[in-house]
Design an enzyme around this catalytic site. Structure first.
Site, mmCIF file in Angstrom:
data_model
loop_
_atom_site.group_PDB
_atom_site.id
_atom_site.type_symbol
_atom_site.label_atom_id
_atom_site.label_comp_id
_atom_site.label_asym_id
_atom_site.label_seq_id
_atom_site.Cartn_x
_atom_site.Cartn_y
_atom_site.Cartn_z
ATOM 1 N N HIS A 193 7.031 -0.867 21.307
ATOM 2 C CA HIS A 193 5.990 -0.924 22.340
ATOM 3 C C HIS A 193 5.336 0.438 22.533
ATOM 4 O O HIS A 193 4.132 0.534 22.676
ATOM 5 C CB HIS A 193 6.567 -1.318 23.709
ATOM 6 N N GLU A 436 -1.231 -6.946 -3.747
ATOM 7 C CA GLU A 436 -0.157 -6.135 -3.169
ATOM 8 C C GLU A 436 1.190 -6.350 -3.841
ATOM 9 O O GLU A 436 2.203 -5.839 -3.387
ATOM 10 C CB GLU A 436 -0.074 -6.311 -1.647
ATOM 11 N N ASP A 460 2.433 -2.638 0.487
ATOM 12 C CA ASP A 460 3.350 -3.514 -0.237
ATOM 13 C C ASP A 460 3.333 -3.241 -1.739
ATOM 14 O O ASP A 460 4.359 -3.357 -2.399
ATOM 15 C CB ASP A 460 3.007 -4.985 0.044
ATOM 16 N N CYS A 507 -6.855 -1.381 1.499
ATOM 17 C CA CYS A 507 -6.605 -1.420 2.954
ATOM 18 C C CYS A 507 -5.193 -0.994 3.344
ATOM 19 O O CYS A 507 -4.782 -1.210 4.478
ATOM 20 C CB CYS A 507 -6.900 -2.814 3.503
HETATM 21 C C1 PEP Z 1 -0.484 -3.619 2.672
HETATM 22 O O1 PEP Z 1 0.529 -4.202 2.287
HETATM 23 O O2 PEP Z 1 -0.915 -2.578 2.154
HETATM 24 C C2 PEP Z 1 -1.250 -4.140 3.808
HETATM 25 C C3 PEP Z 1 -2.392 -3.609 4.151
HETATM 26 O O3 PEP Z 1 -0.716 -5.160 4.524
HETATM 27 P P1 PEP Z 1 0.482 -4.997 5.583
HETATM 28 O O4 PEP Z 1 0.696 -3.549 5.809
HETATM 29 O O5 PEP Z 1 0.023 -5.734 6.787
HETATM 30 O O6 PEP Z 1 1.624 -5.666 4.889
HETATM 31 MG MG MG Z 2 1.031 -6.200 2.923
#
Ligand code: PEP
Ligand code: MG
Length: 605
Positions: A193, A436, A460, A507
């Protein structure tokens, strides 16, 4: 208060970047003293009605707090706490102890809270462990009501650094109205949190600092270095001056790059890059716009499934997505379908604690296909919402073409269901995938033919390629994004996108880290999506660079044999060109930087 000069350096995890200096406001949550009180059998009934009244009082206090909370996720956590309180097992167990042992309700409640806490703390899943603090907060509040005391409210003075074992959503309601400058907590983790509170208030924060509430005293001067995850206690006058200077420089730089928020992310040679925001709560959209995001590149819809006891309906997905699109208009929003399981747990899943390797178990798209009704409800909601703005659907954790085809069939089925129900929906919603896992990167050419866009999720991708559990601190030192295997996979996905003439974005957390901007763009990435506050710094780097120098650095890094040399090369080049920017990325320190920082430990750069 001890005199200055007896400085102490504590280490933790930086979860919200920046530097804060101020007097400590220590949140005192010493456990309430509960006396064992014997009662007569004839008093049992009145004891239990006293307990019922305290529960009801707590429920209505939580209602009032909920009404004051500005952020959706905090409200969800609060809802989860209310559900815990309503659980008949809790009241039942307290009644059982009172009746059998003829002791006061306070004592029975304290015992039950300990039992539940112990059970949660022993759970394998981090989600459950983190929820153990909820039971502590709840029990304290009910006890306060039983004992007729007002529950503790936080009133930190302006300019204070809040030091706490942990913070609850109820504390958020107090803190958002205050004028504090930083947060340090003992309980750690990016999803705790306190981390969420700090990020939503854009305050420097370090979490996971063991026993911090024990070693800091109210009024102590505290430096929060939420760039390196360090907390300095009771600095000397000279250190304090240095840190105040560092903080001023940091804040001035942030203001300076923020002023460019309306300018395009274009290199000096005219190469246009798109910068978008990673968002999990609709409340973050305003901050994305403020920092100059050209849309949301990753909307993590998992949060819609957390802290509740029913799954979101099609209608809820529809209304939520429509609301987000309106707030982000005219820019696009990429909604990732729920990526639940493994590190993203919800009590709705009736999580199988015995699953040996949840990160490679039933999670992401596999889970969506297994929970087809949830998946179809979300897809229908999104397809309908797409009538209200440029919505895109992104599928997480794709590992093979057959799996992708099954997911695309589900999209087609959702469309057909909407046709059958005669509900209006958008026909041409782009559908994309996350890259990923290594298999998806290696087969990106094939997958690209079936989709409208791709987005590389390096969090990931690194976990699966280098076999390092992203939740496990013991292997965090192996997280080395510049390892050639990772760079080759990114490059391959970019090439696949170019061949299929579809956009490729990135991302993962790397996108927000200024050390990697040149290498990623040099490898062929044209869109980056990151937490909103990182956008201005990354944009400033792009506007000060030529595409050719990015391509050149990426080529040189790929040629280097040893990852340590690659790190040294990148840090040297980027620090030479962008000395201030590199402190604004957060991210894990590279070996090449660790040597430098250990020599300067505790003092600003
Ligand atoms: C990632 O795996 O890079 C990603 C952006 O997704 P998350 O961090 O939500 O698994
Ligand atoms: Mg991910």
């Amino acid at each position: 208060m001890r005199p200055p000069g007896h400085a102490r350096t504590l280490r933790g995890i930086a979860v919200s970047s920046g530097i804060a200096v101020g007097p400590a406001y220590v949140v005192d949550r010493r456990k309430r003293h509960v006396e064992t009180r014997d009662i007569e059998r004839s008093d049992v009934e009145s004891e239990l009605s006293r307990f019922e009244a305290a529960l009801a009082e707590t429920q209505s206090q939580l209602e009032v707090i909920g009404g004051r909370l500005p952020h959706g996720e905090h409200r969800q956590i609060l809802t989860a706490q209310k559900l815990m309180l309503e659980d008949p097992d809790l009241a039942g167990r307290v009644a059982e102890i009172v009746l059998e042992e003829l002791i006061g309700a306070e004592c029975a409640l304290a015992r039950v809270a300990d039992e539940i806490r112990e059970m949660l703390e022993q759970a394998d899943a981090q989600h459950f462990r983190e929820r153990s603090s909820d039971i502590t907060f709840l029990a304290e509040r009910v006890l306060a009501n039983l004992q007729g005391d007002a529950p503790v409210t936080l009133r930190p003075p302006a300019g204070a650094v809040v030091i706490a074992h942990d913070l609850s959503p109820a504390d958020t309601a107090d803190l958002v109205r205050s004028d504090i400058v930083g947060i340090v907590t003992a309980v750690g983790g990016l999803t705790a949190h306190s981390a969420i509170i700090a990020r939503s208030m854009e305050l420097p924060a370090v979490v996971g600092v063991d026993d911090v509430e024990e070693v800091v005293e109210r009024g102590d001067t505290v430096v929060v270095d939420a760039i390196h995850g360090v907390v300095l206690l009771r600095p000397s006058e000279a250190e304090l001056d240095e840190w105040n200077d560092a903080r001023r420089r940091y804040d001035e730089f942030e203001d300076q790059v923020q002023r460019e928020h309306g300018l395009p992310a274009m290199t000096r040679c005219g190469q246009r890059i798109t910068l978008r925001a990673n968002v999990a709560l609709s409340e973050e959209v305003a901050s994305s716009r403020f920092h100059g995001a050209e849309g949301v590149g990753l909307y993590r819809t998992e949060f819609l499934y957390m802290g509740r006891d029913t799954t979101p309906s099609e209608e809820e997905h529809y209304r939520h997505a429509k609301h987000v699109l309106r707030k982000m208009a005219p820019y696009p929003v990429v909604f990732r379908t729920f990526d639940l399981g493994s590190d993203k747990q919800t009590p709705l899943l009736h999580y199988d604690e015995t699953e040996a390797n949840p990160a490679i178990g039933v999670r992401g798209l596999r889970l969506s296909l297994a929970y087809r009704d949830w998946f179809l409800a979300q897809l229908r909601g999104l397809l309908r919402a797409a009538l209200h703005g440029p919505l895109r659907i992104m599928l997480p954790m794709v590992t093979s073409l057959p799996e992708l085809k099954l997911a695309l069939e589900a999209v087609a089925e959702a469309r057909q269901q909407l046709e059958d129900a005669r509900l209006a929906y958008a026909q041409d919603v782009p559908v994309g995938i996350m890259i990923e896992v290594p298999s998806a990167a290696l087969e990106a050419d094939r997958l690209a033919r079936y989709v409208d866009f791709m987005s590389i999720g390096t969090n990931d991708l690194i976990q699966y390629t280098l076999a390092i559990d992203r939740e496990n601190d013991e292997v965090a030192y192996l997280y080395r994004p510049l390892q050639s295997a990772i760079l080759q996979l990114i490059q391959r996905a970019c090439e696949a996108g170019r061949n299929a003439d579809i956009p490729v974005s990135l991302c993962g957390e790397l996108a927000a880290d200024p050390r990697y901007t040149w290498v990623l763009l040099g490898l062929g990435v044209r869109e980056l999506s990151m937490h909103p506050s990182a956008i201005p710094v990354i944009k400033n780097i792009i506007r000060g660079s030529d595409h050719a120098e990015m391509v050149d650095l990426a080529r040189r890094v790929l040629e280097v044999e040893d990852v340590a040399d690659a790190e040294r090369l990148v840090v040297r080049e980027m620090r030479a060109r962008f000395p201030e920017h590199l402190d604004h990325g957060g991210g894990q320190m590279l070996a090449a930087e660790a040597t430098q920082t250990s020599q300067e430990k505790g003092t600003p750069r």
